[in-house]
Design a protein around this motif. Structure first.
Motif, mmCIF file in Angstrom:
data_model
loop_
_atom_site.group_PDB
_atom_site.id
_atom_site.type_symbol
_atom_site.label_atom_id
_atom_site.label_comp_id
_atom_site.label_asym_id
_atom_site.label_seq_id
_atom_site.Cartn_x
_atom_site.Cartn_y
_atom_site.Cartn_z
ATOM 1 N N THR A 252 0.766 -1.244 -0.046
ATOM 2 C CA THR A 252 0.022 -0.108 -0.088
ATOM 3 C C THR A 252 0.926 1.326 0.142
ATOM 4 O OG1 THR A 252 -1.636 -1.274 1.299
ATOM 5 C CG2 THR A 252 -1.831 1.174 1.085
ATOM 6 N N HIS A 253 2.049 1.261 0.832
ATOM 7 C CA HIS A 253 3.046 2.432 0.848
ATOM 8 C C HIS A 253 3.682 2.799 -0.354
ATOM 9 C CE1 HIS A 253 5.080 5.595 2.925
ATOM 10 N NE2 HIS A 253 6.302 4.805 2.473
ATOM 11 N N PHE A 254 4.219 1.634 -0.855
ATOM 12 C CA PHE A 254 5.258 1.908 -1.915
ATOM 13 C C PHE A 254 4.741 1.574 -3.068
ATOM 14 C CE2 PHE A 254 7.850 0.386 1.783
ATOM 15 C CZ PHE A 254 8.845 1.476 1.808
ATOM 16 N N LEU A 260 1.975 3.973 -7.834
ATOM 17 C CA LEU A 260 0.518 4.075 -8.830
ATOM 18 C C LEU A 260 0.087 5.522 -8.629
ATOM 19 C CD1 LEU A 260 -1.388 2.401 -10.305
ATOM 20 C CD2 LEU A 260 -2.556 1.849 -8.173
ATOM 21 N N SER A 261 0.098 5.960 -7.463
ATOM 22 C CA SER A 261 -0.619 7.456 -7.406
ATOM 23 C C SER A 261 0.180 8.494 -8.162
ATOM 24 C CB SER A 261 -0.506 7.788 -6.012
ATOM 25 O OG SER A 261 0.764 7.948 -5.320
ATOM 26 N N ARG A 262 1.583 8.228 -8.334
ATOM 27 C CA ARG A 262 2.181 9.284 -9.229
ATOM 28 C C ARG A 262 2.009 8.946 -10.682
ATOM 29 N NH1 ARG A 262 6.659 8.001 -5.254
ATOM 30 N NH2 ARG A 262 7.555 6.408 -6.885
ATOM 31 N N SER A 263 1.623 7.743 -11.084
ATOM 32 C CA SER A 263 1.465 7.683 -12.507
ATOM 33 C C SER A 263 0.058 7.783 -12.834
ATOM 34 C CB SER A 263 1.892 6.089 -12.848
ATOM 35 O OG SER A 263 0.988 5.319 -12.024
ATOM 36 N N LEU A 264 -0.989 7.635 -12.059
ATOM 37 C CA LEU A 264 -2.421 7.919 -12.270
ATOM 38 C C LEU A 264 -2.798 8.576 -11.120
ATOM 39 C CD1 LEU A 264 -3.584 4.161 -13.158
ATOM 40 C CD2 LEU A 264 -3.058 5.965 -14.732
ATOM 41 N N ARG A 265 -2.871 10.035 -11.517
ATOM 42 C CA ARG A 265 -3.217 11.052 -10.409
ATOM 43 C C ARG A 265 -4.546 11.355 -10.447
ATOM 44 N NH1 ARG A 265 1.605 15.266 -11.022
ATOM 45 N NH2 ARG A 265 3.535 13.720 -10.537
#
Length: 304
Positions: A252-254, A260-265
C-alpha cells in the motif's frame, strides 16, 4: 511452574517440527495476504465511489459542424437552441434534480482535453474548433440521470446526452469482481490453512503420545495437555499474520501510494492508514482459525 513447563513444551515442539511450523506460517501468510487484499479492494471501491460519485455529471453535447446525429441535421447548435436548453435546465420541472449547470465552450473543452491526454499524438492532431460545446449538469442525485436524458435526448441542437455514472458503474462492477475473486482465492487458501494446521497438530500429538500419556497418568487435565499444541499453532499463525500484515502495508505504501498514485493521479487511492486498519482483522482471523482448528483436531484425534 506450569507456565514454564508449557513454554518448554512449545519450544521443544517447534524445534522438532520446524518444517511443519514453517509450512503453517507460509500458508497463513498467503491466505491472510489475499484476504487483506480483498478487504483493501473493498475499501478502494468505497473511496473511488465517494470521490467520483460526488463529481459525476451529465454532459449535454451540442451539435457541431461535423456532427452526424439525426438531431443535428440543421447544423451546429444555434444560440436560440442553447438559450432554450438553459431555460429548461432552470425550469421548475428540473430544479429539484439539478444542482449546478456549467457551460463548456470549445476553448475550455480543448484545454481539458489537452490536460487529460498531455503531449500525445492524438492531442496534437485535434484543434479547438473540433471540440464539442456542452452543458455540464451536476445532479443532486446522480441516479436520476434518466430524467434529464429524457428531456434533452433527440432534441434539435443536441448531439448526445451522456452520463458519467454509466461508465463508473462498469468500472466498479469490474473492481467488485476482482474483489470477489480475491476473496474466493483467500477462502481456498484459508481452508488449506485449516487442514494443514489440523494435520500438523495430529502428527505432533501422535509423535508425543508417550509424553501426553504420562501427563495424563499424573493427573494433568485435558486442557493443560492440549494447551501447548494449541499455542504452537497460534504462534505459527501469528508469525504468518505478521508477515502478511507487513506485506500488505508495504504494498500500500510503496506501490499504491508511491508508484501508482504518481502515474495515475486522477484516482483517489487507499492509504497506509486503510491497510493498518485491516491488520487487527488479519491477526484475529489467523489466530482464530489456528486456535479453533487445533482444538477440534485435538478433541477428535488426541487420545489421552
Amino acid at each position: 511452574m506450569r507456565l514454564q513447563f508449557i513454554l518448554d513444551e512449545i519450544s521443544v515442539a517447534l524445534r522438532r517440527n520446524l518444517a511443519m511450523a514453517i509450512s503453517v506460517v507460509l500458508v497463513t501468510l498467503v491466505s491472510l495476504f489475499l484476504l487483506g487484499m480483498g478487504f483493501l479492494a473493498q475499501r478502494q471501491v468505497q473511496v473511488m465511489k465517494t470521490y467520483w460519485y460526488d463529481r459525476v455529471q451529465v454532459s449535454i453535447f451540442l451539435c457541431g459542424t461535423d456532427s452526424t446525429a439525426a438531431s443535428c441535421a440543421g447544423g451546429a447548435a444555434s444560440e436560440a437552441q442553447k438559450d432554450e436548453i438553459r431555460t429548461d435546465l432552470a425550469s421548475p420541472q428540473l430544479a429539484p434534480y439539478v444542482e449546478r449547470v456549467y457551460f463548456e465552450d470549445k476553448q475550455e473543452a480543448y484545454k481539458h482535453f489537452k490536460e487529460q491526454l498531455g503531449d500525445s499524438v492524438l492531442s496534437d492532431n485535434v484543434t479547438a474548433d473540433q471540440m464539442p460545446e456542452s452543458f455540464r449538469v451536476k445532479l443532486k442525485n446522480p441516479e436520476q440521470y434518466e430524467i434529464v436524458a429524457q428531456v434533452f435526448a433527440d432534441r434539435p441542437g443536441v448531439e448526445s446526452v451522456e452520463d458519467q455514472n454509466q461508465i463508473l458503474d462498469r468500472l466498479f462492477a469490474l473492481l467488485n469482481r476482482l474483489k470477489l475473486y480475491s476473496w474466493c482465492l483467500a477462502a481456498v487458501t484459508l481452508l488449506c490453512s485449516v487442514l494443514l494446521v489440523s494435520t500438523t497438530i495430529r502428527l505432533t500429538a501422535y509423535t508425543r503420545r508417550r509424553e501426553t500419556g504420562i501427563m495424563r497418568l499424573v493427573g494433568a487435565s485435558n486442557f493443560f495437555i492440549q494447551l501447548p499444541f494449541i499455542l504452537e499453532s497460534m504462534i505459527a499463525a501469528a508469525v504468518g499474520a505478521l508477515l502478511a500484515s507487513g506485506a500488505l502495508v508495504a504494498i500500500t505504501h510503496f506501490e499504491i501510494q508511491g508508484r501508482l498514485s504518481r502515474s495515475l493521479r486522477f484516482v483517489n487511492y487507499v492509504g497506509t492508514g486503510d491497510a493498518v486498519m485491516i491488520v487487527p482483522w488479519l491477526f484475529l482471523i489467523g489466530l482464530g482459525i489456528a486456535g479453533v482448528s487445533s482444538f477440534l483436531a485435538l478433541s477428535r484425534y488426541l487420545k489421552v
